[in-house]
Design an enzyme around this catalytic site. Sequence first.
Site, short mmCIF file in Angstrom:
data_model
loop_
_atom_site.label_atom_id
_atom_site.label_comp_id
_atom_site.label_asym_id
_atom_site.label_seq_id
_atom_site.Cartn_x
_atom_site.Cartn_y
_atom_site.Cartn_z
N GLN A 14 40.24 45.64 24.67
CA GLN A 14 41.17 46.64 25.22
C GLN A 14 42.58 46.07 25.35
O GLN A 14 43.56 46.70 24.94
CB GLN A 14 40.70 47.10 26.60
CG GLN A 14 39.40 47.85 26.63
CD GLN A 14 39.09 48.34 28.04
OE1 GLN A 14 39.41 49.46 28.41
NE2 GLN A 14 38.47 47.48 28.84
N ASP A 36 36.98 32.41 17.22
CA ASP A 36 35.71 32.56 17.94
C ASP A 36 35.50 31.35 18.83
O ASP A 36 35.38 30.22 18.35
CB ASP A 36 34.57 32.69 16.93
CG ASP A 36 33.24 33.04 17.58
OD1 ASP A 36 33.15 33.01 18.82
OD2 ASP A 36 32.29 33.33 16.84
N ALA A 60 37.80 36.77 25.92
CA ALA A 60 36.97 36.34 27.04
C ALA A 60 35.58 36.95 26.91
O ALA A 60 35.37 37.92 26.18
CB ALA A 60 37.58 36.77 28.37
N THR A 62 33.40 39.19 29.00
CA THR A 62 33.68 40.09 30.12
C THR A 62 32.46 40.86 30.61
O THR A 62 32.57 41.63 31.56
CB THR A 62 34.77 41.10 29.74
OG1 THR A 62 34.35 41.84 28.58
CG2 THR A 62 36.08 40.39 29.44
N THR A 101 40.76 36.97 36.24
CA THR A 101 40.11 38.11 36.87
C THR A 101 40.08 38.03 38.40
O THR A 101 40.11 36.93 38.98
CB THR A 101 38.66 38.21 36.37
OG1 THR A 101 37.95 39.25 37.05
CG2 THR A 101 37.90 36.91 36.60
N ASP A 102 39.98 39.19 39.04
CA ASP A 102 39.76 39.27 40.48
C ASP A 102 38.39 38.73 40.89
O ASP A 102 38.16 38.41 42.05
CB ASP A 102 39.93 40.71 40.96
CG ASP A 102 38.99 41.69 40.26
OD1 ASP A 102 38.66 41.46 39.07
OD2 ASP A 102 38.59 42.70 40.88
N TYR A 125 30.00 34.94 35.56
CA TYR A 125 31.26 35.42 35.00
C TYR A 125 32.44 34.91 35.82
O TYR A 125 33.38 34.28 35.29
CB TYR A 125 31.28 36.94 34.95
CG TYR A 125 32.65 37.52 34.66
CD1 TYR A 125 33.24 37.37 33.41
CD2 TYR A 125 33.36 38.20 35.65
CE1 TYR A 125 34.51 37.88 33.15
CE2 TYR A 125 34.63 38.72 35.39
CZ TYR A 125 35.19 38.55 34.15
OH TYR A 125 36.44 39.05 33.90
N LYS A 129 35.23 32.01 34.70
CA LYS A 129 36.66 32.34 34.63
C LYS A 129 37.47 31.42 35.55
O LYS A 129 38.56 30.98 35.20
CB LYS A 129 36.89 33.80 35.00
CG LYS A 129 36.37 34.81 33.97
CD LYS A 129 37.12 34.73 32.65
CE LYS A 129 38.52 35.27 32.74
NZ LYS A 129 39.21 35.26 31.41
N TRP A 150 39.69 45.45 36.99
CA TRP A 150 39.24 46.80 36.67
C TRP A 150 39.98 47.39 35.47
O TRP A 150 40.49 48.51 35.50
CB TRP A 150 39.39 47.72 37.87
CG TRP A 150 38.58 47.36 39.09
CD1 TRP A 150 38.06 46.14 39.40
CD2 TRP A 150 38.23 48.24 40.16
NE1 TRP A 150 37.41 46.20 40.60
CE2 TRP A 150 37.50 47.47 41.10
CE3 TRP A 150 38.47 49.58 40.43
CZ2 TRP A 150 36.98 48.02 42.28
CZ3 TRP A 150 37.97 50.12 41.60
CH2 TRP A 150 37.22 49.36 42.53
#
Length: 298
Positions: A14, A36, A60, A62, A101-102, A125, A129, A150
Amino acid sequence: MTDRPILITGATGQLGMALAAQASLPYRAVSRPDFDFERPETIAHCFAETAPSLVINAAAWTAVDAAEQHEAEAWRANCDGPAQLARLCRDAGVPLLHVSTDYVFDGAKGSPYLESDPVAPLGVYGASKEAGERAVLASGAEAMILRTAWVFSARGKNFARTMINASRKTNALRVVGDQRGTPTAAEDLAGVLLAIATKIRTTGWQPAYQGIFHATNAGDTTWHGFAEAIFDIAAPLGESRPTVTAITTADWPTPVRRPADSRLDNTKLANTFGLRLPDWRDATTRIVTAMLSADASP
């Protein structure tokens, strides 16, 4: 240096797609199999072939729950691979913007997290991270970590798409209402990353750029509130409007516990770069409208 392209990794995700769509600077966007994290030689090859002026790492692992069953792969994608990329950037004198990430937090603070707050990931995860953040910063590279949350967009797999698809199959949905955070549009996050890249090209790397920043859309909600907002936008555009019942996290067990409150404080980003992302409601209107418009196209 200014003629050399930006290297964007994770091109099919995304954020990678949003970066490529908005980039006005020369860039090369790469993804598997050419780039990769499972094959370290591809990382070095892409870097050498591109000779970038700056790297934005949007690649990443995810899949939060799947990481529990694929721990080694998640660590290679979220820690080992970024660490290798950071070393390449260090050796070449190239700045690295790395997305995190949060989920490095446990969500127990009760107020928006600062970059300096202690981390406490709840699963593989988040742990991978967080380890990737430390590895990137320890590499000696000119490196900036941007934590976000999010993420959703008009393309790809995300919560907004899941809700729209579900509403086409049922008129009643149950969505968790006791987890709080901030939906963040991939296109808004991409805009911030590209603005920072442009700033770096103008000013050169500055000490104030080093370290961790938070970057989410403004405001906050719950997953239930996010779902209701999605249908508020989608229903007038011809989609069915299901009943959305708020449930607790305990009512919807998952392999990994999610942070109960992972709001991020974006003040440092605003103070350093003058950048503020739009409110999540505005972002949701744009993304859902674009998603449904794409669905309606022949």
